[in-house]
Motif scaffolding. Structure first.
Motif, PDB file in Angstrom:
ATOM      1  N   GLU A   1      -2.026   6.645   4.444  1.00  0.00           N
ATOM      2  CA  GLU A   1      -2.152   5.751   3.299  1.00  0.00           C
ATOM      3  C   GLU A   1      -3.532   5.937   2.665  1.00  0.00           C
ATOM      4  O   GLU A   1      -4.474   6.374   3.344  1.00  0.00           O
ATOM      5  N   PRO A   2      -3.686   5.588   1.394  1.00  0.00           N
ATOM      6  CA  PRO A   2      -5.034   5.591   0.824  1.00  0.00           C
ATOM      7  C   PRO A   2      -5.893   4.557   1.537  1.00  0.00           C
ATOM      8  O   PRO A   2      -5.395   3.489   1.923  1.00  0.00           O
ATOM      9  N   PHE A   3      -7.151   4.873   1.760  1.00  0.00           N
ATOM     10  CA  PHE A   3      -8.049   3.934   2.429  1.00  0.00           C
ATOM     11  C   PHE A   3      -8.577   2.927   1.419  1.00  0.00           C
ATOM     12  O   PHE A   3      -9.158   3.295   0.395  1.00  0.00           O
ATOM     13  N   LEU A   4      -8.370   1.642   1.710  1.00  0.00           N
ATOM     14  CA  LEU A   4      -8.872   0.567   0.871  1.00  0.00           C
ATOM     15  C   LEU A   4     -10.253   0.173   1.389  1.00  0.00           C
ATOM     16  O   LEU A   4     -10.375  -0.437   2.454  1.00  0.00           O
TER      17      LEU A   4
ATOM     18  N   ALA B   1      -3.359  14.629   1.187  1.00  0.00           N
ATOM     19  CA  ALA B   1      -3.762  13.710   0.130  1.00  0.00           C
ATOM     20  C   ALA B   1      -5.287  13.735   0.006  1.00  0.00           C
ATOM     21  O   ALA B   1      -5.986  14.110   0.952  1.00  0.00           O
TER      22      ALA B   1
ATOM     23  N   VAL C   1      -8.565   8.659   3.303  1.00  0.00           N
ATOM     24  CA  VAL C   1      -7.256   8.119   3.673  1.00  0.00           C
ATOM     25  C   VAL C   1      -7.388   7.455   5.035  1.00  0.00           C
ATOM     26  O   VAL C   1      -8.411   7.586   5.714  1.00  0.00           O
TER      27      VAL C   1
ATOM     28  N   ARG D   1     -12.446  10.736   6.074  1.00  0.00           N
ATOM     29  CA  ARG D   1     -13.247  10.894   4.867  1.00  0.00           C
ATOM     30  C   ARG D   1     -13.571  12.353   4.552  1.00  0.00           C
ATOM     31  O   ARG D   1     -14.075  12.657   3.480  1.00  0.00           O
TER      32      ARG D   1
ATOM     33  N   TYR E   1      -9.130  12.670   0.119  1.00  0.00           N
ATOM     34  CA  TYR E   1      -9.914  11.733   0.918  1.00  0.00           C
ATOM     35  C   TYR E   1     -10.490  10.648  -0.012  1.00  0.00           C
ATOM     36  O   TYR E   1     -10.699  10.885  -1.192  1.00  0.00           O
TER      37      TYR E   1
ATOM     38  N   ILE F   1       0.852  -1.181   0.000  1.00  0.00           N
ATOM     39  CA  ILE F   1       0.000   0.000   0.000  1.00  0.00           C
ATOM     40  C   ILE F   1       0.898   1.246   0.000  1.00  0.00           C
ATOM     41  O   ILE F   1       1.804   1.350   0.830  1.00  0.00           O
TER      42      ILE F   1
ATOM     43  N   CYS G   1      -5.081  17.947   5.246  1.00  0.00           N
ATOM     44  CA  CYS G   1      -4.685  16.616   4.778  1.00  0.00           C
ATOM     45  C   CYS G   1      -3.869  16.737   3.490  1.00  0.00           C
ATOM     46  O   CYS G   1      -4.310  17.397   2.538  1.00  0.00           O
TER      47      CYS G   1
ATOM     48  N   LEU H   1       1.501   7.819   1.554  1.00  0.00           N
ATOM     49  CA  LEU H   1       1.273   9.142   0.984  1.00  0.00           C
ATOM     50  C   LEU H   1       1.995  10.238   1.751  1.00  0.00           C
ATOM     51  O   LEU H   1       2.283  11.302   1.197  1.00  0.00           O
TER      52      LEU H   1
END
Length: 259
Positions: free
Chosen positions: A135-138, A77, A81, A96, A79, A62, A75, A65
C-alpha cells in the motif's frame, strides 16, 4: 487451560471464562467460543476493504497497489510504500528505498511460513488468506507513522477511541470517550482529530451488527483513512489503566451498559 494460564500471567488473576465480566475476559471468551458467523472474515485485510467500500467507505480505503504470495525482485510501486501481511498483525515494514525493499524481501517469507494467531488462540485469523500486500505509505508527523485511532464499537455504538502515537519508538496510547474526554491510558492532553465526527459515524456503520468490533483509522492531513478491523484487541492481555475501564467495557460487551 492455556488461555487461562496466559491470562493469569498477564493480569495476576484467573479469568472468568464462562461468565466474563471484564473486557479482557470477553476477549478470551471469543477465543474459546469462536467469532460470530462472518466476523472471522474481517481478519482478512483485503476482504475488510471490500466490506468498508460496500458500506459507503470507498473514499477512505487505502489503495492496494499489489498483492501476492511472493514479493517481486523490484518494488512494483513508487516509494515510499508499506508492505504488510493480509492475514496477520504487526507484520509490516515501511519501504523508502531499494535497501529497504531488499530487507523486506528477506523478512516476508517468514511472515508467509505460517498462519497468524495460533500461539494466542486467535483462531479467526485462520479464515484470512495468506498474502502479502503493498500500500502507499501514509506519512504522519515528521514523516513517521501516522497517529492511529482505534474505535471500540459495541452493538453499533462507538464507545471509546484509543489514540496511539509513537509507533516504532516511544509508543504510547490514551483512551477517550466519544466526546473526547480522557478515560484512561497515558496522560496526554491533545485536541480531538478533525475527522472525529466522521470517524465515529464510519465506525458505527462498519461495526453494525456485531456485539463488539474494533475499527481502526488514521487521520493524515485532515483526511480519514480506514485501517482494519480487530477482533481481539491486545489479545485481551494488555491491562487497562485504570482497571475500572476493563469492567466498564466488559459491561458494554455484555449489553448491560450504555456508551
Amino acid at each position: 487451560m492455556r488461555v487461562a494460564i496466559i491470562y493469569l500471567w498477564r493480569h495476576g488473576r484467573w479469568p472468568l471464562l464462562h461468565r466474563p465480566e471484564r473486557f479482557t475476559e470477553w476477549v478470551q471468551w471469543r477465543k474459546l467460543n469462536g467469532a460470530a458467523h462472518g466476523l472471522e472474515l474481517l481478519t482478512d485485510k483485503l476482504h475488510s476493504k471490500s466490506v468498508a467500500a460496500q458500506r459507503g467507505g470507498r473514499h477512505y480505503c487505502i489503495p492496494t497497489l499489489w498483492s501476492g504470495t511472493r514479493l517481486p525482485d523490484t518494488c512494483p510501486a513508487p516509494y515510499p510504500v508499506i508492505v504488510k501481511t493480509n492475514h496477520g498483525c504487526n507484520q509490516n515494514r515501511i519501504v523508502r528505498c531499494d535497501a529497504d525493499w531488499l530487507a523486506v524481501r528477506r523478512i516476508a517469507p517468514r511472515w508467509m511460513a505460517s498462519a497468524y494467531g495460533g500461539w494466542l488462540d486467535e483462531s479467526a485469523y485462520r479464515s484470512a488468506r495468506r498474502l502479502l500486500l503493498i500500500e502507499p505509505f501514509l506519512a504522519g508527523p515528521a514523516g513517521g507513522r501516522p497517529d492511529d485511532y482505534k474505535v471500540y464499537v459495541f452493538r453499533g455504538r462507538a464507545a471509546m477511541v484509543q489514540r496511539h502515537v509513537g509507533r516504532g519508538g516511544d509508543h504510547r496510547w490514551t483512551q477517550f470517550d466519544r466526546d473526547w474526554v480522557r478515560v484512561g491510558g497515558a496522560d496526554i492532553a491533545v485536541q480531538p482529530p478533525t475527522t472525529l465526527p466522521a470517524m465515529l459515524e464510519a465506525a458505527e456503520r462498519l461495526g453494525a451488527g456485531h456485539d463488539f468490533i474494533r475499527v481502526d483509522f488514521y487521520e493524515v492531513d485532515g483526511k480519514l483513512w480506514f485501517g482494519e478491523f480487530c477482533l481481539y484487541p491486545g489479545s485481551g492481555l494488555d491491562p487497562f489503566d485504570p482497571p475500572e475501564l476493563d469492567l466498564a467495557l466488559g459491561r458494554l460487551w455484555a449489553g448491560k451498559g450504555t456508551a
